[in-house]
Write an enzyme that holds these catalytic residues in place. Structure first.
Site, PDB file in Angstrom:
ATOM      1  N   SER A 145      59.857 -76.581   9.302  1.00 28.58           N
ATOM      2  CA  SER A 145      58.519 -76.562   8.713  1.00 28.58           C
ATOM      3  C   SER A 145      57.979 -75.132   8.686  1.00 28.58           C
ATOM      4  O   SER A 145      58.586 -74.255   8.094  1.00 28.58           O
ATOM      5  CB  SER A 145      57.602 -77.525   9.476  1.00 28.58           C
ATOM      6  OG  SER A 145      56.345 -77.643   8.861  1.00 28.58           O
TER       7      SER A 145
ATOM      8  N   HIS B  44      53.873 -82.291   4.883  1.00 27.67           N
ATOM      9  CA  HIS B  44      55.090 -82.602   4.126  1.00 27.67           C
ATOM     10  C   HIS B  44      55.003 -83.958   3.422  1.00 27.67           C
ATOM     11  O   HIS B  44      55.982 -84.692   3.339  1.00 27.67           O
ATOM     12  CB  HIS B  44      56.318 -82.511   5.043  1.00 27.67           C
ATOM     13  CG  HIS B  44      56.455 -81.163   5.670  1.00 27.67           C
ATOM     14  ND1 HIS B  44      56.775 -80.037   4.930  1.00 27.67           N
ATOM     15  CD2 HIS B  44      56.259 -80.745   6.948  1.00 27.67           C
ATOM     16  CE1 HIS B  44      56.784 -78.995   5.747  1.00 27.67           C
ATOM     17  NE2 HIS B  44      56.460 -79.394   6.966  1.00 27.67           N
TER      18      HIS B  44
END
Length: 307
Positions: A89, A193
């Site tokens: 991430s 996400h």
């Protein structure tokens, strides 16, 4: 073959930056970064409590700063000579500095804008993320989709992180997929996400256009599909799109395996990714940089496993 990796949001803990600032030159370096992005990184990394550093706009630049600082304490990246780099991430931005795609200031400027944009997107709807412990990934993904949730992180070693509204996550807690032992809420401030982050993509795309990325000098493995990315422009493009798309860390680890990984070092605040690697990559030496006390052991791993 050595892989150098950087953790994502949720890895931060109160005071974790404190011992790193005691290294020669570290405090001055962090102060300069703080001035550049308008955020007191030293304060948040040493004095702020868990709720304060849970704030997306704070956590993300803090993690990138810690990752860069701890990696540089190991020595020059040319001497460390990893065969590949990757980040989970927001850790992808940290990894972009390892690969030479972005310099430190550019990376911190980008992640500051990323954190602010994602915090703003998260404020639109009350959302969150929860980790599923146990169960079959295929069964779990189908069940999440039935509940309207997104498998936002497919981390390998059987771990999946669900993301969506708080109402959807409450349903998941009461209606777990078959085989899942427990659903654990994560210390993050939104459904990262997923489509809930779509408003942040445009902001990040504009920020990326202001940067001049270099092509990776080391294999840069992307969260999108676990593939190595050849150009700096594509790295930036993927960093932008990844905000609203699932992290496929399972595919990243599969690429590490295919490349012949023998050791994996996770920069500060390490622990999460080494834990996954221990389960998914048996036989691979793993080491997490938690404090400067881990540096000597890390250097031994580098001496044995780097190119």
């Amino acid at each position: 073959m050595l892989v150098l990796v950087a953790p994502g949001q949720g890895a931060q803990t109160p005071g974790f930056l404190t011992p790193w600032l005691e290294l020669p030159g570290a405090a001055a370096r962090v102060a300069a970064w703080s001035d550049a992005i308008g955020l007191d990184l030293a304060h948040y990394g040493t004095q702020a409590d868990a709720d304060q550093i849970r704030d997306t706009a704070v956590a993300q630049p803090l993690l990138v700063a810690a990752g860069i600082l701890s990696a540089s304490a190991l020595g020059d990246l040319a001497d460390i000579a990893p065969g590949a780099v990757a980040g989970h991430s927001v850790g992808e931005i940290t990894a972009a500095t390892f690969a030479g795609v972005l310099d430190d200031t550019a990376a911190l400027t980008l992640v500051r804008k990323r954190g602010l944009a994602m915090a703003e997107a998260a404020a639109i709807t009350e959302t969150g993320m929860s980790a599923l412990l146990g169960g079959d990934p295929e069964v779990s993904v189908a069940h999440l989709e039935k509940l309207g949730l997104t498998p936002a992180n497919v981390n390998g070693a059987g771990q999946i992180v669900a993301a969506g509204t708080l109402e959807q996550l409450a349903l998941l807690n009461d209606d777990k997929p078959e085989g899942v032992r427990k659903v654990v809420p994560l210390k993050v401030a939104g459904a990262f996400h997923t489509l809930h982050m779509a408003p942040a993509v445009e902001t990040l795309a504009a920020a990326a256009k202001e940067l001049s990325p270099a092509d990776p000098k080391i294999a840069y493995v992307s969260n999108k599909d676990g593939q190595a990315v050849a150009t700096g422009a594509e790295v930036l493009d993927r960093l932008v799109g990844q905000v609203a798309n699932p992290v496929r860390w399972d595919l990243c680890m599969e690429t590490f395996r295919q490349l012949g990984v023998t050791a994996l070092i996770e920069v500060c605040p390490g622990g999460t990714l080494t834990g996954l690697a221990k389960r998914a990559l048996p036989g691979v030496k793993t080491l997490a940089l938690k404090t400067p006390d881990d540096l000597d052991a890390a250097r031994e791993v580098i001496a044995e496993h780097s190119a």
